[in-house]
Write an enzyme that holds these catalytic residues in place. Structure first.
Site, PDB file in Angstrom:
ATOM      1  N   LYS A  28      40.091  38.021  33.703  1.00 54.20           N
ATOM      2  CA  LYS A  28      41.254  37.841  34.601  1.00 54.20           C
ATOM      3  C   LYS A  28      40.934  37.234  35.804  1.00 54.20           C
ATOM      4  O   LYS A  28      39.780  37.423  36.305  1.00 54.20           O
ATOM      5  CB  LYS A  28      42.183  38.997  34.719  1.00 54.20           C
ATOM      6  CG  LYS A  28      43.364  38.955  35.050  1.00 54.20           C
ATOM      7  CD  LYS A  28      43.998  40.307  35.367  1.00 54.20           C
ATOM      8  CE  LYS A  28      45.489  40.458  35.949  1.00 54.20           C
ATOM      9  NZ  LYS A  28      45.460  39.959  37.327  1.00 54.20           N
ATOM     10  N   GLY A  32      36.111  38.945  40.033  1.00 56.86           N
ATOM     11  CA  GLY A  32      34.798  38.961  40.426  1.00 56.86           C
ATOM     12  C   GLY A  32      33.702  38.151  39.493  1.00 56.86           C
ATOM     13  O   GLY A  32      32.492  38.354  39.347  1.00 56.86           O
ATOM     14  N   LYS A  33      34.464  37.272  38.687  1.00 58.40           N
ATOM     15  CA  LYS A  33      33.686  36.554  37.477  1.00 58.40           C
ATOM     16  C   LYS A  33      32.416  35.583  38.218  1.00 58.40           C
ATOM     17  O   LYS A  33      31.437  35.729  37.832  1.00 58.40           O
ATOM     18  CB  LYS A  33      34.309  35.648  37.044  1.00 58.40           C
ATOM     19  CG  LYS A  33      35.637  36.486  36.069  1.00 58.40           C
ATOM     20  CD  LYS A  33      36.335  35.356  35.027  1.00 58.40           C
ATOM     21  CE  LYS A  33      37.280  34.267  35.791  1.00 58.40           C
ATOM     22  NZ  LYS A  33      38.132  34.891  36.760  1.00 58.40           N
ATOM     23  N   ASP A  57      35.530  26.348  36.090  1.00 59.84           N
ATOM     24  CA  ASP A  57      37.028  26.787  36.568  1.00 59.84           C
ATOM     25  C   ASP A  57      37.115  25.666  37.567  1.00 59.84           C
ATOM     26  O   ASP A  57      36.547  25.240  38.438  1.00 59.84           O
ATOM     27  CB  ASP A  57      36.875  28.098  37.374  1.00 59.84           C
ATOM     28  CG  ASP A  57      38.101  28.621  38.043  1.00 59.84           C
ATOM     29  OD1 ASP A  57      38.943  27.825  37.908  1.00 59.84           O
ATOM     30  OD2 ASP A  57      38.172  29.770  38.628  1.00 59.84           O
ATOM     31  N   GLU A 227      42.085  48.443  36.144  1.00 57.30           N
ATOM     32  CA  GLU A 227      43.713  48.695  36.155  1.00 57.30           C
ATOM     33  C   GLU A 227      44.256  48.237  34.909  1.00 57.30           C
ATOM     34  O   GLU A 227      43.726  47.275  34.003  1.00 57.30           O
ATOM     35  CB  GLU A 227      44.094  47.467  37.221  1.00 57.30           C
ATOM     36  CG  GLU A 227      43.627  47.933  38.794  1.00 57.30           C
ATOM     37  CD  GLU A 227      44.192  47.258  40.107  1.00 57.30           C
ATOM     38  OE1 GLU A 227      44.785  46.150  39.534  1.00 57.30           O
ATOM     39  OE2 GLU A 227      43.592  47.324  40.911  1.00 57.30           O
ATOM     40  N   ASN A 254      34.123  45.950  37.512  1.00 52.95           N
ATOM     41  CA  ASN A 254      34.276  45.540  39.054  1.00 52.95           C
ATOM     42  C   ASN A 254      35.121  46.447  39.927  1.00 52.95           C
ATOM     43  O   ASN A 254      35.970  46.795  39.518  1.00 52.95           O
ATOM     44  CB  ASN A 254      34.154  43.974  39.349  1.00 52.95           C
ATOM     45  CG  ASN A 254      33.413  43.805  40.677  1.00 52.95           C
ATOM     46  OD1 ASN A 254      32.605  44.385  41.026  1.00 52.95           O
ATOM     47  ND2 ASN A 254      33.815  42.694  40.944  1.00 52.95           N
TER      48      ASN A 254
END
Length: 358
Positions: A28, A32-33, A57, A227, A254
């Site tokens: 998502k 922190g990708k 990206d 989350e 993360n």
């Protein structure tokens, strides 16, 4: 089962698998990708002869992570002799697939006529370029989940597009031939040349697609935070990867809050309880995965030195500071209560004085 009963995993299995050629890092947005893929590429560079990290990206962060400007040409990362980086936009432009004349014009029009084929062809061109380079391992810092899943669908998109073109050729082949002759387009720019170019791309895509489905050559690392929405996205991603037959057995969680020795905030305590609920769900859903937990840090991770400092938590589990003895813990709590009592007495004294004036 509580996560405290389960030993934390690491990414060492990826570093030890010397057959790996392609490593995708995805998840998502905002988890922190880029940081994780950058650190993974740094670790791989320690055990491989040459490593290339590619950002697909459109909102590139690779330059920010390494504090160095990258382009669509592989550039040596400062401080390394075998780590290269490049940023590419998977959205193709007409300039990338042709000019305004002859075959290139027809090719460009064809690309715009089939939904999704423009991105697929751009991806094919990028892979064609990468395959001509002799890198031991290639790490993909991918776009958020939805874009990544489209990226993985490109081989089938291109194949469907080609089937559509072939069916059009069988139906209108004679007409196309007459049209090309009528407009003075010679054989070099005719239908066969266009189809030949598409077939060449299809060969590249099929070859890479075959490699992507080989667990010895390819793996996908899912990055998330503890989350609900991130857990949901990770589950969707894992299911889609299984459908595409792409290997995935590593999850990086993360921004985890640990019960450190100096945590007193009620808000942080509440967030820890919330995170623990989702951490338990991660371990329950992915009991056969290598799950690596990374702490929430007080500062951003930018620059090679900061990335290297955080990399130790990828190869050995993070240990929160709990070095105090029970006596030291009680002494600290008493000291905190005394300070709170002093503040309360001062506040009471101030209110009483104000009441007397009234």
């Amino acid at each position: 089962m509580a996560t405290t009963d389960i030993p934390d995993g690491t990414v060492r299995n990826i570093l030890d698998q010397d057959t790996l050629k392609w490593v995708f890092v995805g998840g998502k947005g905002g988890v922190g990708k880029t940081t994780c893929s950058s650190i993974l590429s740094i670790l791989l560079a320690q055990v491989r002869s040459s490593v290339l990290i590619i950002s697909t990206d459109p909102a590139h962060n690779l330059s920010d992570a390494f504090q160095q400007r990258f382009t669509k040409t592989p550039t040596l990362v400062n401080g390394f002799s075998n780590l290269y980086a490049m940023e590419v936009d998977p959205n193709v432009e007409n300039d990338d697939i042709g000019g305004s004349e002859g075959m290139d014009s027809l090719f460009s029009e064809l690309a715009n006529a089939i939904p999704g084929i423009d991105e697929a062809m751009s991806f094919a061109e990028m892979l064609k370029l990468v395959q001509t380079m002799d890198y031991s391992c290639i790490v993909f810092d991918t776009a958020p989940t939805g874009h990544t899943l489209r990226l993985l669908q490109f081989p089938s998109t291109l194949e469907k597009g080609l089937q559509k073109v072939m069916s059009l050729k069988s139906k209108f082949g004679g007409l196309i031939g007459q049209m090309t002759r009528l407009f003075g387009i010679d054989d070099e720019f005719g239908e066969d040349a266009i189809l030949g170019r598409l077939e060449g791309m299809k060969d590249v895509i099929e070859q890479v697609n075959k490699q992507f489905k080989d667990p010895d050559l390819t793996t996908f690392v899912c990055v998330c935070i503890p989350e609900f929405l991130s857990l949901y996205e990770t589950e969707r991603l894992v299911q889609e990867l299984t459908k595409f037959e792409i290997d995935t057995h590593n999850i990086i969680i993360n921004q985890v809050l640990y019960d450190e020795e100096d945590v007193e905030s009620k808000l942080l305590k509440a967030r820890m309880r919330m995170q623990q609920k989702y951490l338990d769900q991660f371990y329950m859903l992915y009991d056969d995965f290598n799950i690596t937990k990374l702490p929430l840090l007080p500062q951003e991770v930018t620059g090679v030195e900061a990335l290297r400092a955080l990399s130790s938590h990828f190869t050995s589990p993070y240990q929160p500071s709990t070095s105090r003895s029970a006596v030291e813990d009680l002494e600290r709590r008493i000291s905190t209560l005394k300070l709170q009592l002093e503040h309360a007495e001062d506040e009471l004294d101030r209110l009483q004085k104000g009441k007397q004036k009234v």
